[in-house]
Scaffold this active site. Structure first.
Site, mmCIF file in Angstrom:
data_model
loop_
_atom_site.group_PDB
_atom_site.id
_atom_site.type_symbol
_atom_site.label_atom_id
_atom_site.label_comp_id
_atom_site.label_asym_id
_atom_site.label_seq_id
_atom_site.Cartn_x
_atom_site.Cartn_y
_atom_site.Cartn_z
ATOM 1 N N GLU A 1 47.443 45.089 34.118
ATOM 2 C CA GLU A 1 47.540 44.563 35.482
ATOM 3 C C GLU A 1 48.948 44.770 36.039
ATOM 4 O O GLU A 1 49.116 45.176 37.198
ATOM 5 C CB GLU A 1 47.176 43.077 35.519
ATOM 6 N N TRP B 1 40.039 41.332 37.977
ATOM 7 C CA TRP B 1 39.958 41.308 39.438
ATOM 8 C C TRP B 1 38.546 41.637 39.946
ATOM 9 O O TRP B 1 38.330 41.764 41.155
ATOM 10 C CB TRP B 1 40.960 42.301 40.043
ATOM 11 N N TYR C 1 49.119 42.726 45.845
ATOM 12 C CA TYR C 1 50.460 42.833 45.260
ATOM 13 C C TYR C 1 51.047 44.239 45.233
ATOM 14 O O TYR C 1 52.173 44.459 45.688
ATOM 15 C CB TYR C 1 50.442 42.266 43.840
ATOM 16 N N CYS D 1 49.132 34.627 45.162
ATOM 17 C CA CYS D 1 49.487 33.335 44.567
ATOM 18 C C CYS D 1 50.944 33.354 44.109
ATOM 19 O O CYS D 1 51.688 32.415 44.358
ATOM 20 C CB CYS D 1 48.565 33.026 43.387
ATOM 21 N N ARG E 1 52.859 29.928 44.874
ATOM 22 C CA ARG E 1 52.351 28.912 45.810
ATOM 23 C C ARG E 1 51.189 28.126 45.222
ATOM 24 O O ARG E 1 50.975 26.953 45.538
ATOM 25 C CB ARG E 1 51.906 29.565 47.122
ATOM 26 N N ASP F 1 46.413 28.426 39.017
ATOM 27 C CA ASP F 1 45.296 28.003 38.174
ATOM 28 C C ASP F 1 45.882 27.857 36.769
ATOM 29 O O ASP F 1 46.048 28.842 36.049
ATOM 30 C CB ASP F 1 44.197 29.070 38.239
#
Length: 317
Positions: free
Chosen positions: A61, A83, A147, A199, A219, A222
């Site tokens: 990733e 994803w 991203y 995130c 921000r 999980d």
């Protein structure tokens, strides 16, 4: 608080003091606002040992981000499925989708065996189409301006692009004591065009005593499923940039906004908290690669990783 204990203390703090809140996924969370963890990267690579965390998924990733890629095809080619759900959701909401009703598939697949069988069948078909059908992949495999796009191809109002990652590496080399070694993934104009708004929104590098440190502002976290990935990913990124800039590693500092545990993860978190921590592994990079843009999965070696077994939990989409 440092090392894996910092993460486990975060879990305890949320369970003991968090607020029960509704959320976008209709799953429900126990949440706190504002928290910071610190990881000394010289004390080991911060990959959790109280449950197995799949390093190859984290590394592939990160390489996907570094390449500036936003299509899940590269991830699927590397057997990385983290994803898939966001791309799959785009497909099932399209006019082209003709299969069974997949509304709220994330939750329903955990509660209904018959539905889960149908969901797995549709997901398998979707992945195969992404891998073999170029047009389908372009249309449904791309997650928008997520991203990789923001790191490598930030769009300006003049319709130019900024390679934030390349620029920050050059800045660290040329002016290590600058306070402007910052990369932002939060581009307000592009938020509507993202499968999931970022995130991990902004990170900054800091050089002192020949060591490179990184601080991330996230921000939304999980805490059971996502945050262990984020810790290891940004630790690996710090190792990579330190390597290219001929620096040692310092700290990874993780600052969280809304840190939450989903209501269907409570049992798993409590199971993890009962386990004893083990020594952290170490990471070895291929020293023959000078630039982070040249690294592939085979250029990483994780040494002495001996975790407890993995703990499965449903993802909230």
């Amino acid at each position: 608080m440092t090392g894996e204990k910092a993460y486990l203390d975060l879990c305890k703090h949320i369970l003991n003091t968090g607020f029960n809140r509704d959320d976008r996924t209709n799953t429900g969370t126990c949440s706190i606002f504002g928290y910071q963890m610190r990881f000394n990267l010289n004390e080991g690579f911060p990959l959790l040992t109280t449950k197995r965390v799949p390093f190859k998924l984290i590394a592939s990733e990160l390489l996907w981000f570094i390449k500036g890629d936003t299509n899940i095809r590269y991830l699927l080619e590397n057997n990385n499925n983290i994803w898939n759900e966001w791309a799959f959701e785009k497909w099932i909401k399209s006019d082209e989708y003709q299969g069974p009703d997949m509304t709220n598939f994330g939750k329903r697949s955990q509660e209904d065996d018959d539905f889960n069988e149908a969901y797995q069948e549709q997901m398998k078909y979707f992945k195969e189409k992404i891998l073999r059908d170029d047009d389908f992949s372009k249309k449904y495999g791309d997650l928008g301006s997520v991203y990789g796009k923001q790191w490598r191809h930030w769009r300006t109002t003049q319709n130019d692009t900024i390679d934030q990652l390349k620029d920050v590496i050059a800045s660290i080399k040329q002016n290590p004591h600058s306070r402007r070694h910052i990369i932002s993934a939060w581009n307000p104009e592009d938020i509507p065009n993202m499968a999931l708004p970022p995130c991990h929104t902004l990170f900054q590098f800091y050089v002192a005593d020949g060591k490179l440190s990184c601080q991330l502002y996230q921000r939304s976290g999980d805490v059971f499923l996502g945050v262990p990935f984020n810790i290891a990913s940004y630790a690996l990124l710090t190792h990579l940039i330190a390597h290219e800039c001929q620096l040692e590693v310092g700290e990874f500092i993780h600052t969280l906004g809304d840190a939450h545990i989903y209501s269907n993860h409570f049992e798993q978190v409590n199971m993890q908290l009962q386990r004893e921590m083990r020594p952290l592994p170490t990471i070895k990079l291929n020293k023959e690669k000078a630039s982070i843009f040249d690294f592939e999965l085979t250029d990483f070696e994780l040494i002495n990783y001996n975790p407890h077994p993995s703990i499965k939990a449903p993802i909230a989409v």
